[in-house]
Motif scaffolding. Structure first.
Motif, short mmCIF file in Angstrom:
data_model
loop_
_atom_site.label_atom_id
_atom_site.label_comp_id
_atom_site.label_asym_id
_atom_site.label_seq_id
_atom_site.Cartn_x
_atom_site.Cartn_y
_atom_site.Cartn_z
N ALA A 175 -71.20 29.55 96.67
CA ALA A 175 -71.84 28.78 95.70
C ALA A 175 -71.67 29.54 94.30
O ALA A 175 -71.38 30.69 94.22
N THR A 179 -76.92 30.27 91.13
CA THR A 179 -77.37 29.74 92.35
C THR A 179 -78.71 30.12 92.40
O THR A 179 -79.80 29.58 92.70
N VAL A 213 -72.45 23.48 96.15
CA VAL A 213 -73.14 23.64 94.82
C VAL A 213 -74.60 22.87 95.02
O VAL A 213 -74.65 21.86 95.95
#
Length: 312
Positions: A175, A179, A213
């Motif tokens: 990610a 995040t 994501v």
């Protein structure tokens, strides 16, 4: 029925990109085409003229029964774009649709990536239109996976996982930077609107073949709350903490790689955005004066959420 039969008879227009087919060469969708958005918006005229609505819209609008979920909903299309339409249930005595619309509006103002929404009134009932983020501009399927699947838990464990478990799985799947702070922000926002239905199926990630994501936020739904004590559906630390309280969340900021100043800044921003944009959000959600009195200080910025934080 056995698992193979269940998969081959289930609907094709499911969340994400995966479908199940009996042939490796020919694709045959099992769903009827989604109803056009124009049909929803002109439903009153169609009914008045004695015309027929599509089966899904008729059930959702006239009967209040659900299709694919706990609340009445249907899939609509407008060109290549698809929408989830969420309807007021026939037995609602709480402004569910308007409160969710207001929450999505406020989340966007707070800098959270959210699915695009708007509210329509059809046959005297509020309808929330949420644009699908698991479909592309040309209608193509987008690889999406729920937090429940990413953490490797089964259906019965949807409320036994945690935000930290989800963050661990996102990090394992490369990610992007930021995040953890975004997930911390979403936890805080769920607290601020009294969304205690934030289980692992109500979070997701998008996969592009390289990295995971966070998907746009969705199902930001304030829940009924009469007092100042409330809990989140899943914990936000590794010890089972679920208390709806900014100060408690701030105490575990290290799990999300945040300094005290950065974490406090996020919490202050959410509190300020909700306070300063409440009237605009209520208008977006088409909330009545009675709705606003019911929700403000109870669901939105309940004193219990703020207790012990920033002088409260």
């Amino acid at each position: 029925m056995d698992e193979r039969t269940y998969l081959l008879r289930s609907g094709s227009n499911r969340f994400g990109a995966i479908d199940f087919q009996s042939s490796p060469e020919e694709y045959v969708p099992r769903d009827s085409a989604p109803a056009p958005l124009t049909e929803l918006l002109s439903a009153a005229d169609i009914v008045e003229a004695g015309g027929d609505l599509s089966y899904e819209l008729e059930r959702a609008l006239l009967s209040g029964t659900a299709m694919g979920g706990a609340r009445p909903k249907a899939i609509l299309h407008d060109g290549a774009r698809e929408y989830i339409a969420k309807f007021t249930a026939s037995n609602d005595n709480f402004p569910v649709v308007g409160a969710e619309a207001a929450s999505m509006f406020l989340a966007e103002r707070a800098g959270i990536d959210v699915a695009s929404t708007r509210v329509e009134t059809v046959l005297g009932r509020s309808v929330l239109l949420v644009e699908r983020f698991d479909r592309g501009d040309r209608g193509e399927r987008v690889l999406a996976v729920s937090a429940l699947t990413m953490t490797g838990l089964d259906e019965l464990q949807a409320r036994s996982g945690s935000y930290v478990d989800f963050l661990d799985s996102l990090r394992m799947n490369r990610a992007p930077e930021g995040t953890a702070a975004e997930l911390f922000t979403r936890i805080a926002f769920n607290m601020a609107i009294s969304n205690s239905d934030d289980h692992l199926r109500n979070h997701a990630a998008l996969w592009d073949g390289t990295k995971a994501v966070l998907s746009p936020a969705y199902d930001l739904s304030p829940m009924r709350r009469s007092g100042e004590t409330a809990s989140q559906a899943i914990s936000y630390d590794r010890k089972g903490a679920r208390t709806n309280n900014f100060a408690e969340l701030l105490s575990v900021r290290n799990l999300y790689g945040l300094s005290e100043a950065d974490a406090s800044g996020i919490l202050e921003r959410i509190q300020g955005v909700i306070h300063d944009n409440w009237e605009d959000a209520a208008e977006h959600g088409r909330l009545t004066s009675a709705d606003k009195r019911l929700l403000w200080g109870r669901q939105f910025l309940n004193p219990g959420t703020l207790y012990g934080f920033n002088g409260h």
